[in-house]
Design a protein around this motif. Structure first.
Motif, PDB file in Angstrom:
ATOM      1  N   THR A 271       0.836  -1.185   0.000  1.00 37.93           N
ATOM      2  CA  THR A 271       0.000   0.000   0.000  1.00 37.93           C
ATOM      3  C   THR A 271       0.880   1.249   0.000  1.00 37.93           C
ATOM      4  OG1 THR A 271      -0.095   0.064   2.412  1.00 37.93           O
ATOM      5  CG2 THR A 271      -1.803  -1.207   1.294  1.00 37.93           C
ATOM      6  N   ILE A 272       0.242   2.406  -0.055  1.00 40.77           N
ATOM      7  CA  ILE A 272       0.947   3.676   0.092  1.00 40.77           C
ATOM      8  C   ILE A 272       0.347   4.412   1.282  1.00 40.77           C
ATOM      9  CG2 ILE A 272       1.459   5.921  -0.937  1.00 40.77           C
ATOM     10  CD1 ILE A 272       1.380   4.510  -3.662  1.00 40.77           C
ATOM     11  N   VAL A 273       1.207   4.797   2.201  1.00 40.96           N
ATOM     12  CA  VAL A 273       0.780   5.507   3.398  1.00 40.96           C
ATOM     13  C   VAL A 273       1.171   6.978   3.256  1.00 40.96           C
ATOM     14  CG1 VAL A 273       0.985   5.685   5.903  1.00 40.96           C
ATOM     15  CG2 VAL A 273       1.007   3.438   4.791  1.00 40.96           C
ATOM     16  N   THR A 274       0.241   7.870   3.549  1.00 37.18           N
ATOM     17  CA  THR A 274       0.464   9.311   3.426  1.00 37.18           C
ATOM     18  C   THR A 274       0.200  10.001   4.760  1.00 37.18           C
ATOM     19  OG1 THR A 274      -0.183   9.314   1.085  1.00 37.18           O
ATOM     20  CG2 THR A 274      -0.232  11.434   2.234  1.00 37.18           C
ATOM     21  N   PHE A 275       1.154  10.834   5.176  1.00 36.30           N
ATOM     22  CA  PHE A 275       0.965  11.699   6.337  1.00 36.30           C
ATOM     23  C   PHE A 275       1.077  13.150   5.888  1.00 36.30           C
ATOM     24  CE2 PHE A 275       2.357   7.789   8.358  1.00 36.30           C
ATOM     25  CZ  PHE A 275       1.535   7.718   9.479  1.00 36.30           C
ATOM     26  N   LYS A 276       0.094  13.936   6.234  1.00 35.87           N
ATOM     27  CA  LYS A 276       0.189  15.374   6.040  1.00 35.87           C
ATOM     28  C   LYS A 276       1.182  15.947   7.061  1.00 35.87           C
ATOM     29  CE  LYS A 276      -2.921  15.648   2.780  1.00 35.87           C
ATOM     30  NZ  LYS A 276      -2.519  16.040   1.399  1.00 35.87           N
ATOM     31  N   PRO A 277       1.750  17.125   6.782  1.00 32.93           N
ATOM     32  CA  PRO A 277       2.657  17.728   7.763  1.00 32.93           C
ATOM     33  C   PRO A 277       2.011  17.785   9.140  1.00 32.93           C
ATOM     34  CG  PRO A 277       2.752  18.948   5.706  1.00 32.93           C
ATOM     35  CD  PRO A 277       1.642  17.949   5.551  1.00 32.93           C
ATOM     36  N   GLY A 278       2.745  17.309  10.137  1.00 31.55           N
ATOM     37  CA  GLY A 278       2.223  17.260  11.487  1.00 31.55           C
ATOM     38  C   GLY A 278       1.476  15.987  11.818  1.00 31.55           C
ATOM     39  N   GLY A 279       1.186  15.156  10.803  1.00 33.96           N
ATOM     40  CA  GLY A 279       0.517  13.887  11.060  1.00 33.96           C
ATOM     41  C   GLY A 279       1.435  12.917  11.784  1.00 33.96           C
ATOM     42  N   ILE A 280       0.838  12.073  12.612  1.00 31.91           N
ATOM     43  CA  ILE A 280       1.642  11.155  13.410  1.00 31.91           C
ATOM     44  C   ILE A 280       1.000   9.772  13.477  1.00 31.91           C
ATOM     45  CG2 ILE A 280       2.522  13.022  14.880  1.00 31.91           C
ATOM     46  CD1 ILE A 280       0.613  11.997  17.083  1.00 31.91           C
ATOM     47  N   ILE A 281       1.822   8.762  13.768  1.00 30.74           N
ATOM     48  CA  ILE A 281       1.336   7.498  14.320  1.00 30.74           C
ATOM     49  C   ILE A 281       1.403   7.695  15.830  1.00 30.74           C
ATOM     50  CG2 ILE A 281       1.726   5.029  14.569  1.00 30.74           C
ATOM     51  CD1 ILE A 281       3.026   5.015  11.823  1.00 30.74           C
ATOM     52  N   PRO A 282       0.266   7.777  16.514  1.00 37.37           N
ATOM     53  CA  PRO A 282       0.254   8.280  17.891  1.00 37.37           C
ATOM     54  C   PRO A 282       0.543   7.229  18.960  1.00 37.37           C
ATOM     55  CG  PRO A 282      -1.979   7.940  17.146  1.00 37.37           C
ATOM     56  CD  PRO A 282      -1.090   7.608  15.977  1.00 37.37           C
ATOM     57  N   PHE A 283       1.051   6.080  18.555  1.00 32.11           N
ATOM     58  CA  PHE A 283       1.421   5.048  19.531  1.00 32.11           C
ATOM     59  C   PHE A 283       2.453   4.135  18.867  1.00 32.11           C
ATOM     60  CE2 PHE A 283      -1.722   3.206  16.831  1.00 32.11           C
ATOM     61  CZ  PHE A 283      -1.495   1.839  16.806  1.00 32.11           C
ATOM     62  N   PRO A 284       3.261   3.416  19.632  1.00 28.20           N
ATOM     63  CA  PRO A 284       4.254   2.528  19.021  1.00 28.20           C
ATOM     64  C   PRO A 284       3.600   1.232  18.540  1.00 28.20           C
ATOM     65  CG  PRO A 284       4.505   2.493  21.391  1.00 28.20           C
ATOM     66  CD  PRO A 284       3.445   3.511  21.092  1.00 28.20           C
ATOM     67  N   GLU A 285       3.289   1.155  17.250  1.00 27.21           N
ATOM     68  CA  GLU A 285       2.692  -0.068  16.694  1.00 27.21           C
ATOM     69  C   GLU A 285       3.637  -1.244  16.936  1.00 27.21           C
ATOM     70  OE1 GLU A 285       1.272  -0.117  12.702  1.00 27.21           O
ATOM     71  OE2 GLU A 285       0.914   2.039  12.668  1.00 27.21           O
ATOM     72  N   THR A 286       3.098  -2.317  17.473  1.00 27.83           N
ATOM     73  CA  THR A 286       3.885  -3.525  17.732  1.00 27.83           C
ATOM     74  C   THR A 286       3.045  -4.710  17.287  1.00 27.83           C
ATOM     75  OG1 THR A 286       4.807  -2.422  19.678  1.00 27.83           O
ATOM     76  CG2 THR A 286       5.219  -4.777  19.465  1.00 27.83           C
ATOM     77  N   HIS A 287       3.445  -5.367  16.208  1.00 26.94           N
ATOM     78  CA  HIS A 287       2.573  -6.379  15.608  1.00 26.94           C
ATOM     79  C   HIS A 287       3.389  -7.424  14.857  1.00 26.94           C
ATOM     80  CE1 HIS A 287       3.396  -4.071  12.016  1.00 26.94           C
ATOM     81  NE2 HIS A 287       2.774  -3.017  12.500  1.00 26.94           N
ATOM     82  N   VAL A 288       2.699  -8.499  14.486  1.00 25.14           N
ATOM     83  CA  VAL A 288       3.365  -9.650  13.878  1.00 25.14           C
ATOM     84  C   VAL A 288       3.801  -9.381  12.436  1.00 25.14           C
ATOM     85  CG1 VAL A 288       1.264 -10.738  12.994  1.00 25.14           C
ATOM     86  CG2 VAL A 288       3.216 -12.163  13.632  1.00 25.14           C
ATOM     87  N   MET A 289       3.184  -8.420  11.748  1.00 22.34           N
ATOM     88  CA  MET A 289       3.527  -8.202  10.349  1.00 22.34           C
ATOM     89  C   MET A 289       4.947  -7.648  10.205  1.00 22.34           C
ATOM     90  SD  MET A 289       0.228  -7.190  11.057  1.00 22.34           S
ATOM     91  CE  MET A 289      -1.443  -7.322  10.415  1.00 22.34           C
ATOM     92  N   GLU A 290       5.682  -8.204   9.250  1.00 22.18           N
ATOM     93  CA  GLU A 290       6.955  -7.615   8.851  1.00 22.18           C
ATOM     94  C   GLU A 290       6.666  -6.429   7.930  1.00 22.18           C
ATOM     95  OE1 GLU A 290       9.681 -11.648   8.834  1.00 22.18           O
ATOM     96  OE2 GLU A 290       9.033 -10.790   6.944  1.00 22.18           O
ATOM     97  N   HIS A 291       7.614  -5.515   7.858  1.00 18.78           N
ATOM     98  CA  HIS A 291       7.420  -4.342   7.020  1.00 18.78           C
ATOM     99  C   HIS A 291       8.664  -4.053   6.181  1.00 18.78           C
ATOM    100  CE1 HIS A 291       3.569  -3.119   8.262  1.00 18.78           C
ATOM    101  NE2 HIS A 291       3.855  -2.344   9.279  1.00 18.78           N
ATOM    102  N   GLY A 292       8.407  -3.585   4.972  1.00 16.32           N
ATOM    103  CA  GLY A 292       9.393  -2.873   4.183  1.00 16.32           C
ATOM    104  C   GLY A 292       8.796  -1.526   3.850  1.00 16.32           C
ATOM    105  N   LEU A 293       9.517  -0.423   4.121  1.00 15.72           N
ATOM    106  CA  LEU A 293       9.002   0.923   3.888  1.00 15.72           C
ATOM    107  C   LEU A 293       9.999   1.699   3.045  1.00 15.72           C
ATOM    108  CD1 LEU A 293       8.380   0.114   7.118  1.00 15.72           C
ATOM    109  CD2 LEU A 293       7.284   2.328   7.094  1.00 15.72           C
ATOM    110  N   TYR A 294       9.607   2.034   1.830  1.00 14.97           N
ATOM    111  CA  TYR A 294      10.426   2.881   0.957  1.00 14.97           C
ATOM    112  C   TYR A 294       9.788   4.259   0.916  1.00 14.97           C
ATOM    113  CZ  TYR A 294      12.793   4.787  -3.117  1.00 14.97           C
ATOM    114  OH  TYR A 294      13.521   5.586  -3.974  1.00 14.97           O
ATOM    115  N   VAL A 295      10.561   5.291   1.285  1.00 18.59           N
ATOM    116  CA  VAL A 295      10.010   6.647   1.338  1.00 18.59           C
ATOM    117  C   VAL A 295       9.937   7.217  -0.078  1.00 18.59           C
ATOM    118  CG1 VAL A 295      10.201   8.948   2.326  1.00 18.59           C
ATOM    119  CG2 VAL A 295      10.983   6.960   3.651  1.00 18.59           C
ATOM    120  N   LEU A 296       8.730   7.447  -0.546  1.00 23.51           N
ATOM    121  CA  LEU A 296       8.489   7.977  -1.891  1.00 23.51           C
ATOM    122  C   LEU A 296       8.639   9.498  -1.943  1.00 23.51           C
ATOM    123  CD1 LEU A 296       5.299   5.888  -2.665  1.00 23.51           C
ATOM    124  CD2 LEU A 296       7.546   5.534  -3.716  1.00 23.51           C
ATOM    125  N   GLU A 297       8.187  10.170  -0.891  1.00 24.47           N
ATOM    126  CA  GLU A 297       8.196  11.631  -0.858  1.00 24.47           C
ATOM    127  C   GLU A 297       8.355  12.109   0.585  1.00 24.47           C
ATOM    128  OE1 GLU A 297       4.919  13.602  -3.003  1.00 24.47           O
ATOM    129  OE2 GLU A 297       4.249  11.600  -3.582  1.00 24.47           O
TER     130      GLU A 297
END
Length: 275
Positions: free
Chosen positions: A194-220
């Motif tokens: 998927t593509i995840v978008t945060f507007k300026p000032g947007g946050i993940i407001p807690f430390p996500e801790t889960h079974v899924m592995e992640h690869g994150l490439y910063v597009l912008e």
């Protein structure tokens, strides 16, 4: 929706005048590959691919991320492959960040431009060519498909993110949204890109801790990302690799949107022994 511009590596080599100090890090829980690491000396060539090189930015590694591999592919004009995938059980996702490619499945040709997405099921016999006059660069995520008796293998999907409205996360005032190419409840799929978008000032407001592995490439854009116990600055072109249960959060500092291409494994039972 207006077209986007994505960061795409072009290789080369940092000059002798550059400082060695860098943000690159590899830990027991995560890795960060900054964009200047995408140099000529770490590019690879693949069997049966013409006029093509790639950067391998994730691969199955015992004790770390184990479910997927991810490449940044660079295909010159006239290049490509008539037998790109050597593993008949591998599914794939392509996402174009620069140039254009033509992917053919079952005799039907699909032209993908920046923002273009393709899901390619196992044993689909797909081929790929760059018929344009400029280099094409795209991500290729590969995973061994986990078959389930009574559930069909997914069909191929071709789309472009510019034609898909992002889904806002609840109670975020639109500051955090996800562009989905696959219905999350479709159990035929065992991974999502998927593509995840945060507007300026947007946050993940807690430390996500889960079974899924992640690869994150910063597009912008740029942000400060929490990985395990560390806060790391990241920018367009950087890559993050998170093993299962690595806590993560982020703060988007602006001035523009912070966006990344996200891989995660989903919709399957955890394997019990027999590895």
């Amino acid at each position: 929706m207006a077209g986007r511009t994505y960061y795409a590596p072009t290789g080369g080599l940092p000059p002798q005048t550059d400082l060695i100090t860098d943000r690159a890090v590899f830990t027991e829980a995560y890795a960060v590959i900054p964009r200047r690491e995408f140099s000529d000396i770490v590019a690879s060539y693949l069997p049966f691919w013409d006029k093509t090189r790639c950067w391998v930015i994730a691969r199955p590694l015992s004790g770390f991320a184990e479910t997927f591999s991810q490449y940044v592919m660079e295909v010159q004009p006239g290049g490509g492959s008539d037998q790109p995938e050597p593993d008949a059980d591998a599914e794939g996702v392509l996402f174009v960040v620069e140039g254009e490619i033509t992917v053919t499945v079952d005799g039907a040709a699909h032209r993908l431009t920046p923002g273009g997405y393709a899901f390619l099921p196992p044993a689909s016999g797909w081929t790929l060519r760059n018929d344009s006059t400029a280099a094409a660069r795209f991500h290729w995520v590969r995973k061994a498909y986990e078959y389930v008796e009574g559930i069909d293998v997914p069909d191929p999907i071709f789309a472009n993110e510019n034609d898909i409205a992002p889904t806002p996360m609840p109670d975020t005032d639109g500051k955090w949204a996800t562009t989905r190419f696959v219905d999350p409840s479709d159990l035929r799929h065992d991974m999502h890109v998927t593509i995840v978008t945060f507007k300026p000032g947007g946050i993940i407001p807690f430390p996500e801790t889960h079974v899924m592995e992640h690869g994150l490439y910063v597009l912008e854009g740029q942000a400060v990302y929490r990985l395990n116990q560390d806060w790391v600055e990241v920018q367009a072109g950087d890559y993050m690799w998170l093993r299962a249960f690595c806590p993560q959060a982020c703060y988007s500092g602006g001035p523009g949107d912070f966006r990344y291409l996200l891989y995660k494994d989903v919709n399957r039972h955890a394997k019990l022994g027999g590895f």
